[in-house]
Motif scaffolding. Structure first.
Motif, short mmCIF file in Angstrom:
data_model
loop_
_atom_site.label_atom_id
_atom_site.label_comp_id
_atom_site.label_asym_id
_atom_site.label_seq_id
_atom_site.Cartn_x
_atom_site.Cartn_y
_atom_site.Cartn_z
N LEU A 1 46.98 47.22 61.63
CA LEU A 1 46.90 47.63 60.05
C LEU A 1 46.55 46.65 59.18
O LEU A 1 45.41 46.78 58.36
CB LEU A 1 48.17 48.68 59.75
N LYS A 2 47.48 45.50 58.96
CA LYS A 2 47.26 44.63 58.04
C LYS A 2 46.06 43.72 58.35
O LYS A 2 45.33 43.58 57.43
CB LYS A 2 48.40 43.64 58.48
N GLU A 3 45.64 43.75 59.46
CA GLU A 3 44.45 42.84 59.87
C GLU A 3 43.23 43.67 59.21
O GLU A 3 42.41 43.17 58.58
CB GLU A 3 44.14 42.46 61.38
N LEU B 1 52.65 50.33 45.70
CA LEU B 1 53.32 48.80 45.62
C LEU B 1 52.50 47.85 44.40
O LEU B 1 52.73 46.91 44.17
CB LEU B 1 52.94 48.34 47.16
N GLY B 2 51.34 48.33 44.28
CA GLY B 2 50.66 47.54 43.25
C GLY B 2 49.01 48.00 43.02
O GLY B 2 48.53 48.91 43.95
N SER B 3 48.32 47.58 41.91
CA SER B 3 46.95 47.98 41.55
C SER B 3 46.40 46.83 41.21
O SER B 3 46.79 45.87 40.62
CB SER B 3 46.77 49.04 40.38
N PHE B 4 45.10 46.48 41.99
CA PHE B 4 44.26 45.20 41.64
C PHE B 4 42.87 45.53 41.13
O PHE B 4 42.37 46.33 41.94
CB PHE B 4 44.30 44.51 43.17
N ASP B 5 42.70 44.74 40.24
CA ASP B 5 41.23 44.63 40.05
C ASP B 5 40.78 43.59 40.77
O ASP B 5 41.17 42.53 40.44
CB ASP B 5 40.89 44.42 38.45
N LEU B 6 39.92 43.78 41.81
CA LEU B 6 39.61 42.91 42.90
C LEU B 6 38.56 41.72 42.27
O LEU B 6 37.52 41.90 41.77
CB LEU B 6 38.90 43.42 44.09
N ILE C 1 42.51 38.32 44.97
CA ILE C 1 42.26 38.89 46.66
C ILE C 1 43.58 38.19 47.11
O ILE C 1 44.10 38.94 48.06
CB ILE C 1 40.98 38.19 47.34
N ASP C 2 44.33 37.09 46.82
CA ASP C 2 45.26 36.51 47.68
C ASP C 2 46.48 37.41 47.55
O ASP C 2 47.56 37.66 48.21
CB ASP C 2 45.78 35.00 47.50
N GLU D 1 50.24 41.28 49.45
CA GLU D 1 50.92 42.59 49.43
C GLU D 1 50.85 43.19 50.69
O GLU D 1 51.82 43.98 51.19
CB GLU D 1 50.56 43.34 48.16
N VAL D 2 49.80 43.34 51.33
CA VAL D 2 49.49 44.07 52.54
C VAL D 2 50.31 43.10 53.67
O VAL D 2 50.88 43.80 54.47
CB VAL D 2 48.12 44.01 52.85
#
Length: 135
Positions: free
Chosen positions: A38-40, A75-80, A85-86, A91-92
């Motif tokens: 899943l993480k990968e 867990l979080g929201s991200f404007d990529l 990205i890191d 988080e993942v």
């Protein structure tokens, strides 16, 4: 650029606005190889989406985790971007398996995430990733 087949026509959109909510199973049955896979997969997708950002797209990603424990949820929201990205991939990568499969609250929180997303995105989807084992 996104290219899609809409009813036999080809529609091309430059600089699309994309909203994605990941709903990720971290129950005990996801331990070991399943969680690693899943993480990968999610990290690889994030990196592919970053390529779209670098071509002009706007990508917003919300990560929702679910298992039986009450500390799961958004867990979080991200404007990529190249600078976020890191944080997203960390988080993942920090996800840990434990507890039972209980996705009800995660789905409510997913709806909240969708409602809080940028208004009227060109592409809005939920990726629900689970082994489907209710143990």
């Amino acid at each position: 650029m996104i290219v899609g087949d809409i009813g036999g026509q080809i529609e091309m959109q430059l600089n699309p606005e994309i909203n994605i909510t990941y709903v990720l199973d971290t129950s005990g049955s996801m331990g070991g190889d399943r969680l690693d896979i899943l993480k990968e997969a999610v990290t690889d997708l994030n990196n592919e989406l970053l390529d779209l950002v670098n071509q002009g797209a706007s990508v917003h990603i919300t990560v929702v985790e679910f298992n039986y424990y009450s500390d799961t949820g958004i867990l979080g929201s991200f404007d990529l971007t190249n600078s976020t990205i890191d944080d997203l991939n960390d988080e993942v990568d920090d996800l840990e398996a434990g507890g039972w499969t209980s996705y009800t609250e995660a789905l409510f929180q997913t709806q909240d995430a969708i409602n809080a997303a940028p208004s009227d995105p060109d592409f809005n989807t939920v990726l629900f990733i689970s082994d489907g084992n209710p143990a």
